[in-house]
Every structure is written in structure tokens, then in C-alpha cells.
Design an enzyme around this catalytic site. Sequence first.
Site, mmCIF file in Angstrom:
data_model
loop_
_atom_site.group_PDB
_atom_site.id
_atom_site.type_symbol
_atom_site.label_atom_id
_atom_site.label_comp_id
_atom_site.label_asym_id
_atom_site.label_seq_id
_atom_site.Cartn_x
_atom_site.Cartn_y
_atom_site.Cartn_z
ATOM 1 N N GLY A 1 0.822 -1.214 0.000
ATOM 2 C CA GLY A 1 0.000 0.000 0.000
ATOM 3 C C GLY A 1 0.855 1.263 0.000
ATOM 4 O O GLY A 1 2.091 1.198 0.009
ATOM 5 N N TYR B 1 -15.479 1.360 7.580
ATOM 6 C CA TYR B 1 -14.076 1.685 7.886
ATOM 7 C C TYR B 1 -13.939 2.160 9.334
ATOM 8 O O TYR B 1 -13.137 1.638 10.102
ATOM 9 C CB TYR B 1 -13.589 2.761 6.927
ATOM 10 C CG TYR B 1 -12.128 3.111 7.073
ATOM 11 C CD1 TYR B 1 -11.130 2.185 6.767
ATOM 12 C CD2 TYR B 1 -11.729 4.382 7.498
ATOM 13 C CE1 TYR B 1 -9.778 2.506 6.884
ATOM 14 C CE2 TYR B 1 -10.377 4.710 7.611
ATOM 15 C CZ TYR B 1 -9.412 3.777 7.300
ATOM 16 O OH TYR B 1 -8.078 4.102 7.414
#
Length: 315
Positions: free
Chosen positions: A10, A144
Site C-alpha cells: 500500500g 471503515y
Amino acid sequence: MHILLTGAAGFLGSHLADRLLADGHSVLGVDNLSTGSLRNLEHLRNEARFRLEEHDICKPFDYGPVDFVYNFASPASPVNYHQLGLETLEVGSSGTRNALELARRYGAGFLHASTSECYGDPQVHPQDEGYWGNVNPVGPRSVYDEAKRFSEALVTAYHRYHRLDTRLVRIFNTYGPRLGRKDGRVISNLLTQALRGEPMTVYGDGSQTRSFCYVSDEIDGIVRLAGSCEHTPVNIGNPTEWTILDCAETIRRVTGSRSLILFKPLPEDDPLQRKPDIAKARRLLGWEPRITLEEGLRLSLDYFRSLLDEPVASR
Ligand code: UDP
């Protein structure tokens, strides 16, 4: 140290891998490439102290003893976690639990990447770590926000019940090279649009605020926290607050663009303000960010120029 890093492909994970390798550690990266990209790790192909395992941490894993675990696996941009809502909940719960179990098995230290999203749409400004937040548990961002809040509880429980040596970093908006091409974040969208001379999409009236930290500052704060003995959450972010409209103007100036602003509807539950109180990080870690937004944007230009052929994601 031998370090295991989940989410190594990432944006933050790959920068963290670089920093850990530069500090002399060996790094085993684990990533399922759902939002990360091999391109972010391309330059480490011949690095003997780095290895990548393509694996989803929601399924148990064990590649042998490690000294420290950095848990950075999760979709992180609103566009990504809206697309991968259930996966986001899963990696914040089962995935994080698997990473914690691994650290426990080998007596390793553990640092979990948490987020300013724990504060939701905050009613306390700036946000210090003692604030419990204002999160909609069933709104579009909840997959999230609540995953990260649950993982904070889980990490803390492993510290409390198993005496695991844990750290929690609350990361505020961070930007720089390797930001996902299609993750729809404000800096990546507006920079790309400005460089192309296309309209710059500002959601709402642009009066909502964010506080943007350049990636090298963020990584430095995270590594300092890993080296501390602090088990409660610590904000790592840049306290200089920008309205999205001022951020767009700055991007236009830095790129020399003549793009117009295109106002689009504000997404549901978009927080109106965000600014970290970093007194705790200053006191405990002697850390504060050094790079201004303008400097950080200039440092990011080459990377974004190299991506100009690729489409921008919108909500
Ligand atoms: N935003 C915007 N234009 C874009 C993308 C985002 O105005 O093209 C706004 C978004 O509504 C939010 C802020 O910029 O208020 C930051 O969005 P981002 O997706 O970068 O992260 P967030 O802080 O919301 O998680």
C-alpha cells in the site's frame, strides 16, 4: 530486527518498508493486493532483506518468528472502502486478530495503523486522543470507522489480557508519491486534474477542512512511536488545517494550472473538520511534521505527472 509488515504494497506500507530497510531491518511484507500495488515495491525486487508474501491476512498465517509486527493492511480511502465494505470490516477484525495472534506466538511488538476516522465528524476541535469521537455506526463510512474502532479495542485487549507490547497510531490525512491512482483522495484527484488542465472537483462548498501530512513526516512519527513504550493511541498528523477550497487553490498555484473548480455534491457523512492535536506526540516522541503542504505537493509532482494517462476516481 525481523519485521512483519501487513499491507506492505500500500501507500503507507511501501514507504514504511523503505524506512525499515534503510534502518537496517529485514522486512517480510504480506499483502493480498486488493488495494495495494506491486508497482509500489518494484524498486525492492533485488533487495535481499525484503520479501513479499501474497496472502489475505483474514486467513491465518505464519511465516516463522518475527520481532515486530506493523499492521497496515486495510482499504483506506473512502472510494476503496465503499467498494470493499465487508472486506474492510473483516480485515479490521479477523485480519487484525490473526496478526495479533502471530505477534503473541513469537513475543513480538505490535503497532496497529489506526485512523482519525475514529473521531468521525468531530465535535471537539482540534482532536486530542482523549476524545471518543462522533461516528455514525450505520452510515456509509461505518465499514471503515467501526472496523478501525473495533481493532483499537482488540489491540488494547491483547495488551490488557495477554500483556502484548502494543502501539496504536491514529493517522490523519497523508499524501505523497504512491498514493493510489484510483483511490479518489482529494490530493491525488485535484493534483491529477490540475496537471491535466481539467476541472478540479471540490465536493460541497469546499469549506470542510482536513490537515495534510507529507508521507515522510508521517512515517517518521510512526517509527518513533514503535520505538516508544506508549500503549494508548497517539495522533500522528500535520496540525496545519486547510479548507478543501484553499487546498485546491494551493494545488493550482503549485502546478501552474488554469483549471476551474467544479463543485460536486458533498458525500454523506463527510466530516466537516479534521485537525490533530499533536501535543502527545511532541511530548512523548519529540515529533512534529516539518514539510509544508506546498513543499510536499512539489515533492509529489513527478510521481503524479507519471500517472497522467490513468483515470481519476470519483464518488
Ligand atoms: N474531496 C473533494 N474532491 C475530491 C475528493 C475529495 O472535494 O475529488 C473532499 C472530500 O469530500 C473530503 C476531503 O476532500 O471532504 C478529503 O477527502 P479524502 O477522500 O481525501 O479523505 P477523507 O478525509 O474524507 O477520508
